[in-house]
Design a protein around this motif. Sequence first.
Motif, PDB file in Angstrom:
ATOM      1  N   PHE A 123       0.689  -1.151  -0.028  1.00  0.00           N
ATOM      2  CA  PHE A 123       0.054  -0.157  -0.007  1.00  0.00           C
ATOM      3  C   PHE A 123       0.878   1.448  -0.175  1.00  0.00           C
ATOM      4  CE2 PHE A 123      -2.525   3.382   1.750  1.00  0.00           C
ATOM      5  CZ  PHE A 123      -3.855   3.267   1.019  1.00  0.00           C
ATOM      6  N   ALA A 124       1.854   1.306   0.834  1.00  0.00           N
ATOM      7  CA  ALA A 124       2.766   2.541   0.711  1.00  0.00           C
ATOM      8  C   ALA A 124       3.335   2.805  -0.733  1.00  0.00           C
ATOM      9  CB  ALA A 124       4.195   2.192   1.473  1.00  0.00           C
ATOM     10  N   GLU A 125       3.541   1.608  -1.574  1.00  0.00           N
ATOM     11  CA  GLU A 125       4.105   1.816  -3.013  1.00  0.00           C
ATOM     12  C   GLU A 125       3.052   2.390  -3.626  1.00  0.00           C
ATOM     13  OE1 GLU A 125       5.939  -1.801  -3.870  1.00  0.00           O
ATOM     14  OE2 GLU A 125       7.521  -1.742  -2.564  1.00  0.00           O
ATOM     15  N   TRP A 126       1.802   1.656  -3.631  1.00  0.00           N
ATOM     16  CA  TRP A 126       0.472   2.167  -4.344  1.00  0.00           C
ATOM     17  C   TRP A 126       0.431   3.729  -4.012  1.00  0.00           C
ATOM     18  CZ3 TRP A 126      -4.000   3.918  -2.861  1.00  0.00           C
ATOM     19  CH2 TRP A 126      -5.214   3.979  -3.794  1.00  0.00           C
ATOM     20  N   ARG A 127       0.316   4.044  -2.934  1.00  0.00           N
ATOM     21  CA  ARG A 127      -0.051   5.218  -2.531  1.00  0.00           C
ATOM     22  C   ARG A 127       1.075   6.278  -3.290  1.00  0.00           C
ATOM     23  NH1 ARG A 127      -4.196   7.613  -1.895  1.00  0.00           N
ATOM     24  NH2 ARG A 127      -5.249   6.504  -0.072  1.00  0.00           N
TER      25      ARG A 127
END
Length: 235
Positions: free
Chosen positions: A208-212
């Motif tokens: 999610f950190a990468e997606w955000r």
Amino acid sequence: MKIEIWSDVMCPFCYIGKRNFETALSQFADKDHIEVEWKSFQLDPDIPEVPNESYEQYLVKRKGLSLEQVQGMLANVTESAKQVGLEYNFDTSVMVNSRKAHQLIQFAKSKNLGDAAEERLFKAFFTEGKSIADIATLTQLGIEIGLDETEIQEAFTDDRYSHYATQDIQEARQIGVNGVPFFVVDRKYAISGAQPSVAFLETLEKSFAEWRTLNPENKLEIIEGQSCTTDGTCE
């Protein structure tokens, strides 16, 4: 961020994996930004729709193990299920083809009830000893999760829901899925098997950190003024 889960409702580890994933998701701060899609998979498409052997007999024949070995294996799985709050009754499980169950899941997905369908079918198979190949039983299960009876009946005669299940199974082969449960996170990471909830949580946080980073949240500074809202209020 999208998470796709390939699963068969006859797979004991898929139900356990579902619970562990749900535990992780409940602890994930950004769970409201997660979309989950259940995908069809058949571990054995050759099982008949009419039951002719018990779960134990099926595994003895398929795995080439002794009855005692199979009983020990199922006892271990039952205990693993119990640890996450699930009740498995393998002695009453009805071994039948899961194809029609997947048709129901595909129809339920069109009504945003895919997760509810998976949950109800897992319980029906592993806990309640219901036949997941019987249309009358499947219809009742569908009604219980909020589906329309007439539409459920039509779903079993509408080729597109069977086609959707076939598409999922073919897609699984293309991306190298050999067993379930299989979780694909943002088409970047994969988790195979009923991993502990901590493993799911770690992957959620990382992905999610990468997606955000690629999908930043737009926060607008709003200057309030007179306006009308969707509920009909104008002030």
